[in-house]
Design a protein around this motif. Structure first.
Motif, PDB file in Angstrom:
ATOM      1  N   THR A  55       0.698  -1.027   0.480  1.00 17.27           N
ATOM      2  CA  THR A  55      -0.197  -0.198   0.371  1.00 17.27           C
ATOM      3  C   THR A  55       1.287   1.709  -0.076  1.00 17.27           C
ATOM      4  N   ASP A  56       1.770   1.153   0.317  1.00 20.22           N
ATOM      5  CA  ASP A  56       3.158   1.850  -0.391  1.00 20.22           C
ATOM      6  C   ASP A  56       4.051   1.650  -0.677  1.00 20.22           C
ATOM      7  N   PRO A  57       5.286   2.661  -1.076  1.00 22.72           N
ATOM      8  CA  PRO A  57       6.571   2.983  -1.914  1.00 22.72           C
ATOM      9  C   PRO A  57       7.013   1.667  -0.836  1.00 22.72           C
ATOM     10  N   VAL A  58       7.273   2.320   0.775  1.00 20.00           N
ATOM     11  CA  VAL A  58       8.370   1.856   1.260  1.00 20.00           C
ATOM     12  C   VAL A  58       7.845  -0.259   1.235  1.00 20.00           C
ATOM     13  N   SER A  59       6.894  -0.154   1.917  1.00 21.31           N
ATOM     14  CA  SER A  59       6.462  -1.340   1.673  1.00 21.31           C
ATOM     15  C   SER A  59       7.167  -2.093   0.089  1.00 21.31           C
ATOM     16  N   ALA A  60       6.111  -1.412  -0.770  1.00 23.87           N
ATOM     17  CA  ALA A  60       6.479  -1.813  -1.555  1.00 23.87           C
ATOM     18  C   ALA A  60       7.607  -3.029  -2.426  1.00 23.87           C
ATOM     19  N   LEU A  61       8.660  -1.845  -2.108  1.00 26.31           N
ATOM     20  CA  LEU A  61      10.639  -1.798  -2.012  1.00 26.31           C
ATOM     21  C   LEU A  61      10.935  -3.227  -1.560  1.00 26.31           C
ATOM     22  N   LYS A  62      10.609  -2.916  -0.021  1.00 31.85           N
ATOM     23  CA  LYS A  62      10.737  -4.479   0.591  1.00 31.85           C
ATOM     24  C   LYS A  62      10.475  -5.485   0.418  1.00 31.85           C
ATOM     25  N   ARG A  63       8.775  -5.715  -0.343  1.00 30.71           N
ATOM     26  CA  ARG A  63       9.007  -6.687  -0.639  1.00 30.71           C
ATOM     27  C   ARG A  63       9.905  -7.419  -2.046  1.00 30.71           C
ATOM     28  N   HIS A  64      10.756  -6.807  -2.550  1.00 30.86           N
ATOM     29  CA  HIS A  64      11.676  -7.280  -3.290  1.00 30.86           C
ATOM     30  C   HIS A  64      13.177  -7.097  -2.916  1.00 30.86           C
ATOM     31  N   ARG A  66      15.026 -10.337  -2.438  1.00 37.73           N
ATOM     32  CA  ARG A  66      14.625 -11.332  -1.566  1.00 37.73           C
ATOM     33  C   ARG A  66      16.720 -11.602  -2.629  1.00 37.73           C
ATOM     34  N   PRO A  67      16.974 -12.949  -1.972  1.00 31.76           N
ATOM     35  CA  PRO A  67      18.017 -13.268  -2.437  1.00 31.76           C
ATOM     36  C   PRO A  67      18.182 -13.104  -3.935  1.00 31.76           C
ATOM     37  N   HIS A  68      18.929 -13.343  -5.102  1.00 37.76           N
ATOM     38  CA  HIS A  68      18.899 -13.064  -6.062  1.00 37.76           C
ATOM     39  C   HIS A  68      17.683 -12.681  -7.357  1.00 37.76           C
ATOM     40  N   ARG A  69      17.797 -11.802  -6.093  1.00 40.12           N
ATOM     41  CA  ARG A  69      16.277 -10.250  -7.394  1.00 40.12           C
ATOM     42  C   ARG A  69      16.968  -9.631  -7.313  1.00 40.12           C
ATOM     43  N   GLY A  70      16.877  -8.402  -8.153  1.00 41.27           N
ATOM     44  CA  GLY A  70      17.385  -7.051  -8.950  1.00 41.27           C
ATOM     45  C   GLY A  70      16.321  -6.628  -9.630  1.00 41.27           C
ATOM     46  N   VAL A  71      17.328  -5.302  -9.967  1.00 44.66           N
ATOM     47  CA  VAL A  71      16.626  -4.514 -10.682  1.00 44.66           C
ATOM     48  C   VAL A  71      17.561  -3.982 -12.003  1.00 44.66           C
ATOM     49  N   THR A 101      18.175  -9.634   2.129  1.00 50.61           N
ATOM     50  CA  THR A 101      16.883  -9.752   2.564  1.00 50.61           C
ATOM     51  C   THR A 101      16.429  -8.565   2.961  1.00 50.61           C
ATOM     52  N   PHE A 102      17.978  -7.826   3.285  1.00 49.04           N
ATOM     53  CA  PHE A 102      18.115  -6.444   3.716  1.00 49.04           C
ATOM     54  C   PHE A 102      18.114  -5.212   3.090  1.00 49.04           C
ATOM     55  N   GLY A 103      18.268  -5.650   1.555  1.00 48.29           N
ATOM     56  CA  GLY A 103      18.513  -4.390   0.127  1.00 48.29           C
ATOM     57  C   GLY A 103      20.177  -4.940  -0.260  1.00 48.29           C
ATOM     58  N   PRO A 104      20.049  -3.968  -1.268  1.00 47.98           N
ATOM     59  CA  PRO A 104      21.043  -4.558  -2.149  1.00 47.98           C
ATOM     60  C   PRO A 104      23.146  -5.071  -1.482  1.00 47.98           C
ATOM     61  N   VAL A 105      23.091  -5.792  -2.141  1.00 50.04           N
ATOM     62  CA  VAL A 105      24.534  -6.887  -1.764  1.00 50.04           C
ATOM     63  C   VAL A 105      24.909  -6.883  -2.702  1.00 50.04           C
ATOM     64  N   ALA A 106      24.586  -6.311  -4.167  1.00 50.90           N
ATOM     65  CA  ALA A 106      25.898  -6.721  -5.374  1.00 50.90           C
ATOM     66  C   ALA A 106      25.753  -6.001  -6.755  1.00 50.90           C
ATOM     67  N   SER A 174      19.081   8.325  -3.635  1.00 50.04           N
ATOM     68  CA  SER A 174      19.430   6.291  -3.539  1.00 50.04           C
ATOM     69  C   SER A 174      17.705   5.721  -3.147  1.00 50.04           C
ATOM     70  N   ILE A 175      16.620   5.260  -4.028  1.00 46.33           N
ATOM     71  CA  ILE A 175      15.322   5.160  -4.126  1.00 46.33           C
ATOM     72  C   ILE A 175      15.687   3.331  -3.239  1.00 46.33           C
ATOM     73  N   VAL A 176      16.453   2.726  -3.312  1.00 42.55           N
ATOM     74  CA  VAL A 176      16.863   1.130  -2.915  1.00 42.55           C
ATOM     75  C   VAL A 176      16.583   0.965  -1.374  1.00 42.55           C
ATOM     76  N   GLU A 177      16.767   2.361  -0.789  1.00 43.15           N
ATOM     77  CA  GLU A 177      17.273   2.467   0.449  1.00 43.15           C
ATOM     78  C   GLU A 177      16.136   2.858   1.093  1.00 43.15           C
ATOM     79  N   PRO A 178      15.421   2.430   1.843  1.00 44.40           N
ATOM     80  CA  PRO A 178      13.674   2.564   2.645  1.00 44.40           C
ATOM     81  C   PRO A 178      14.440   3.898   3.069  1.00 44.40           C
ATOM     82  N   ALA A 179      14.712   4.182   4.195  1.00 42.75           N
ATOM     83  CA  ALA A 179      15.026   5.101   4.992  1.00 42.75           C
ATOM     84  C   ALA A 179      15.109   6.524   3.717  1.00 42.75           C
TER      85      ALA A 179
END
Length: 320
Positions: A55-64, A66-71, A101-106, A174-179
């Motif tokens: 329902t909000d952009p931060v939640s939508a971002l965090k749902r992604h 996941r290991p070995h997924r990206g943009v 699990t918690f954000g960008p890793v690579a 950096s919009i891939v940082e939830p804060a």
């Protein structure tokens, strides 16, 4: 010597500019089309299904996250010199950000520069480069030190750095940082239809956020600046537009700010960045380059004059 070299590598030649934002003054954008193949379309559909309940952009971002997924990202940046040096540097950065699990890793990013014709010997410092960052190690191919590599080696390795998402000639928001996403959207001053990006209708939010506010919210900005902005730099305004899809995922970010220095060679530079995000939820499994193609700093053939020359090549280009 090693400090100088560290400035010049990291997140490709795009990180060549020494952060000058800690002594700045006050401060616009461009559009393009997009295309992708069947696989990216399927990835986007998967992503929308995953984030459909958000329902909000931060939640939508965090749902992604996941290991070995990206943009996939595509950035265009203009650095515009004011005053006596009306020059413009254009950069383009394309590639993939991979999540954990918690954000960008690579990340795997390629950077290219379009320089003013009269850049002379600085041209080599802005050669195209590709950078892979993962597990606290960054590998750079091409760029400023391509000619200094040992025979048979293609990648320069730097250790102890996390994934670098922001540099002075990259997207400062950096919009891939939830804060960071949350803090920026909290400064929304206006909303309007934003057109269709990545096959989804968007709403564009626009506003202004100060460098001090970004510093508090963004780990990437804290890493880039190294210290808390004070005085005029703390109130440096960054104007921005964020395009949110119907699934609440960011599809485009446009930002701009102007920094200035006062002294013998006063310089004013305006940075305008336009970043597109496509294929949310795409599969990604980035790996390090082959070990036999990797070299470390102490293997490079670098002269002291070469390192000194490159302390701040962008500012030198506009001042000389």
């Amino acid at each position: 010597m090693r400090r100088t070299i560290a400035i010049l590598t990291g997140a490709t030649a795009a990180a060549l500019v020494v952060p000058v934002l800690v002594a700045a003054g006050p401060a616009s954008a461009r559009s393009a089309g997009n295309a992708r193949g069947t696989q990216n379309t399927q990835n986007t559909q998967d992503a929308r299904g995953t984030a459909g309940a958000a329902t909000d952009p931060v939640s939508a971002l965090k749902r992604h996250f996941r290991p070995h997924r990206g943009v996939r990202i595509s950035e265009n940046t203009k650095i515009i010199g004011r005053g006596g040096k009306q020059r413009t540097i254009l950069t383009r950065r394309d590639g993939v950000l991979e999540f954990g699990t918690f954000g960008p890793v690579a990340s795997d990013l390629t950077t290219k520069f379009t320089m003013p014709t009269e850049n002379g010997e600085l041209k080599g410092l802005f050669a195209p480069s590709r950078t892979i960052s993962l597990k606290g190690v960054t590998y750079t191919s091409g760029g400023a030190y391509a000619d200094a590599m040992p025979e048979g080696k293609k990648w320069l390795r730097t250790r102890g750095e996390s994934v670098t998402l922001v540099g002075p000639v990259q997207q400062i928001i950096s919009i891939v940082e939830p804060a960071t996403l949350k803090a920026t959207l909290a400064r929304t001053a206006a909303k309007r239809p934003g057109g269709t990006w990545d096959d989804t209708r968007t709403t564009v939010h626009s506003g202004t956020i100060t460098l001090a506010e970004l510093y508090r919210a963004s780990p990437a900005i804290r890493t880039m600046l190294g210290r808390k902005p004070t005085g005029p730099s703390a109130t440096l305004p960054v104007t921005w537009k964020i395009y949110l899809g119907s699934d609440r995922l960011v599809r485009r970010v446009v930002s701009s700010y102007t920094e200035s220095t006062r002294g013998l060679n006063s310089t004013e530079l305006t940075y305008v960045n336009d970043t597109r995000y496509t294929g949310w939820g795409m599969r990604s499994a980035l790996t390090a380059p082959p070990a036999d193609q990797v070299a470390d700093f102490d293997e490079l053939n670098i002269g002291a004059d070469q390192a000194a020359q490159a302390q701040n090549p962008v500012r030198e280009l506009f001042e000389n």
